[in-house]
Scaffold this active site. Structure first.
Site, PDB file in Angstrom:
ATOM      1  N   ASP A  11      -1.608   1.440  -3.746  1.00 33.62           N
ATOM      2  CA  ASP A  11      -2.404   0.361  -4.358  1.00 33.62           C
ATOM      3  C   ASP A  11      -3.810   0.836  -4.722  1.00 33.62           C
ATOM      4  O   ASP A  11      -4.682   0.014  -5.050  1.00 33.62           O
ATOM      5  CB  ASP A  11      -2.443  -0.882  -3.462  1.00 33.62           C
ATOM      6  N   ASP A  67      -6.457   1.781  -3.290  1.00 33.96           N
ATOM      7  CA  ASP A  67      -7.726   1.447  -2.623  1.00 33.96           C
ATOM      8  C   ASP A  67      -8.250   2.663  -1.863  1.00 33.96           C
ATOM      9  O   ASP A  67      -9.372   2.672  -1.388  1.00 33.96           O
ATOM     10  CB  ASP A  67      -7.595   0.214  -1.710  1.00 33.96           C
ATOM     11  N   SER A 118       0.823  -1.225   0.000  1.00 30.74           N
ATOM     12  CA  SER A 118       0.000   0.000   0.000  1.00 30.74           C
ATOM     13  C   SER A 118       0.852   1.268   0.000  1.00 30.74           C
ATOM     14  O   SER A 118       1.608   1.494  -0.922  1.00 30.74           O
ATOM     15  CB  SER A 118      -0.970  -0.041   1.180  1.00 30.74           C
ATOM     16  N   ASP A 154      -3.355   6.243  -2.924  1.00 32.41           N
ATOM     17  CA  ASP A 154      -2.167   5.676  -2.292  1.00 32.41           C
ATOM     18  C   ASP A 154      -1.568   4.646  -3.263  1.00 32.41           C
ATOM     19  O   ASP A 154      -2.031   4.504  -4.391  1.00 32.41           O
ATOM     20  CB  ASP A 154      -2.502   5.074  -0.912  1.00 32.41           C
TER      21      ASP A 154
HETATM   22 MG    MG Z   1      -3.832   1.096   0.262  1.00 33.35          MG
END
Ligand code: MG
Length: 452
Positions: free
Chosen positions: A239, A241, A96, A237
């Site tokens: 990744d 999400d 992440s 961020d």
């Molecule tokens: Mg993340």
């Protein structure tokens, strides 16, 4: 037993915890846990992605599992892919927002939600006992390659009023933090008719700023929004999400305000409904949800538990103040792409600027402090503290630490999971009250520690 999985899967430094041997053995443990079936896998853009993915895949197929490799994809796209490809599980190789020296392994269940803690424990158990399933050479699993990013973008677009968003022709500055969002976010926005200016959209794996979307890390984004007169800025961020937003004036919108704003709008759309959020969330969420005749439920901190409660109780929206927002009509996980599309839709429908829209969210002030407490006393001190508070007959929530609601606001006392301390958060309409409340409870806890 030692734990490997934290609230967001396994995270570690490459070369320390994250080695090829660890990846392969973890792959063997996951494959053994699954038995037989199909596992989809994807990575973020980290430079160590291939080493870790290939190690995990090698372990997975050694147990007879078949692997569908999706290449680089945002975590929510991988989560979407699990049910889409009728896979039995998903694995995402990502850390992440953590710095580039980190990587991680997160497991996704067949329905696209994060794997339940009990199942993670089973995997850990297999890992520590090294009780891996081994299949003979002719039963080793197969690897195939597929793509998901375009399908994920199309699926998001089915959730919003594309025509209205396209008509608005919003000018957006997008910061992808050189992460997995590079492969989806610019294309999603462009297909929604936005005029897109991208920052850090080359997926080079070493981000040009830390990929936690905080105000300190998004100075260039703010400057660009103001500089070119954009309607808004958005950032993911590593990744993708999570999503955070900058209004047309260049002001960073705090995560709790975006959460509260979307909660209010979605409750309004649904003419009521349940919003689920962590016990640490700002009162501005509850205030807006109640204003539009919705209900609120608090959970432990962490998006997997929020998603599970949403599913069980048919919540209409949920999330956390860190930009992790869950849209259950689409899927039960944090989804940065979906959050971006929804904000654009609301702006387009209301024909208002983002700062005008966010102005309806009440402002609260959060004061944070902490107090050391030796590990062995942690629970006892909490019990005594809760008993004292119960006697005072305040509204309380003990789902994760203890949250006490006072007339000026609330105080949350939580034992840290990783350090020998209590974290004390207090929130009020002004900073002085927040500080006074926090310091008062801190004194009481200090006294309990000293007496006990
Ligand atoms: Mg993340």
């Amino acid at each position: 037993m030692k734990r490997l999985f934290g609230t967001d899967g396994i995270r570690g430094i490459v070369g320390e915890l994250m080695t090829p041997v660890f990846g392969a053995e973890m792959g063997m443990a996951i494959g053994t846990f699954l038995g037989k079936g199909k596992i989809v896998i994807a990575t973020d853009t980290r430079t160590t992605k291939d080493m870790m993915k290939n190690a995990v895949v090698s372990g997975l197929i050694s147990t007879g599992a078949d692997v569908l490799d999706l290449g680089i994809a945002p975590t929510p796209a991988l989560q979407y892919a699990v049910p889409y490809f009728k896979a039995n599980m998903g694995v995402i190789i990502t850390a992440s927002h953590n710095p580039p020296k980190f990587n991680g392994i997160k497991c996704i269940d067949s329905d696209g939600t994060e794997l339940h803690r009990e199942k993670e424990e089973k995997i850990e158990n297999i890992f520590f006992k090294k009780s891996y399933k081994k299949v003979s050479w002719e039963n080793i699993g197969k690897i195939s390659n597929e793509k998901i990013n375009d399908e994920y973008i199309n699926a998001i677009k089915k959730q919003v009023d594309v025509k209205t968003i396209r008509k608005a022709g919003l000018k957006v500055v997008l910061d992808c933090a050189n992460g997995a969002g590079c492969y989806t976010a610019p294309y999603l926005l462009e297909s929604l008719g936005c005029k897109v200016v991208t920052l850090n959209a080359n997926p080079m794996g070493v981000p040009s700023h830390n990929s936690e979307p905080t105000p300190e890390n998004l100075k260039d984004l703010v400057k660009t929004v103001k500089g070119i007169g954009a309607d808004l800025g958005m950032a993911h961020d590593g990744d993708a999400d999570r999503a955070v937003f900058i209004d047309e004036k260049g002001d960073y919108i705090p995560g709790e305000k975006t959460l509260a704003f979307l909660a209010g709008e979605i409750v309004k759309e649904n003419k009521g409904g349940l919003v689920v959020t962590a016990v640490s969330s700002s009162s501005c969420v509850e205030e807006l949800v109640k204003k539009y005749h919705g209900k609120i439920e608090y959970t432990k901190v962490g998006s997997p538990v929020i998603a599970r409660v949403m599913r069980k109780k048919k919540g209409v929206f949920g999330g956390e103040e860190n930009g992790g927002l869950i849209f259950p009509d689409f899927q039960y996980c944090r989804d940065g792409g979906m959050a971006a599309a929804k904000i654009l839709e609301i702006m387009a429908k209301n024909k208002k600027t983002l700062s005008e829209l966010i102005a309806d969210v009440p402002t609260y002030f959060l004061y944070k402090t902490k107090i050391p407490c030796p590990g062995e006393k942690k629970e006892k001190v909490m019990t005594i503290f809760v008993e004292k508070m119960k006697k005072e007959k305040y509204r309380m929530n003990t789902i994760d630490g203890v949250k006490i609601f006072f007339s000026q606001g609330w105080v949350l006392v939580r034992p840290s999971g990783t350090e020998p301390i209590y974290r004390i958060f207090a929130e009020s309409k002004n900073m002085k009250d927040a500080k006074d409340m926090a310091e008062k409870e801190k004194k009481m806890i200090k006294k309990i520690i000293e007496e006990g």
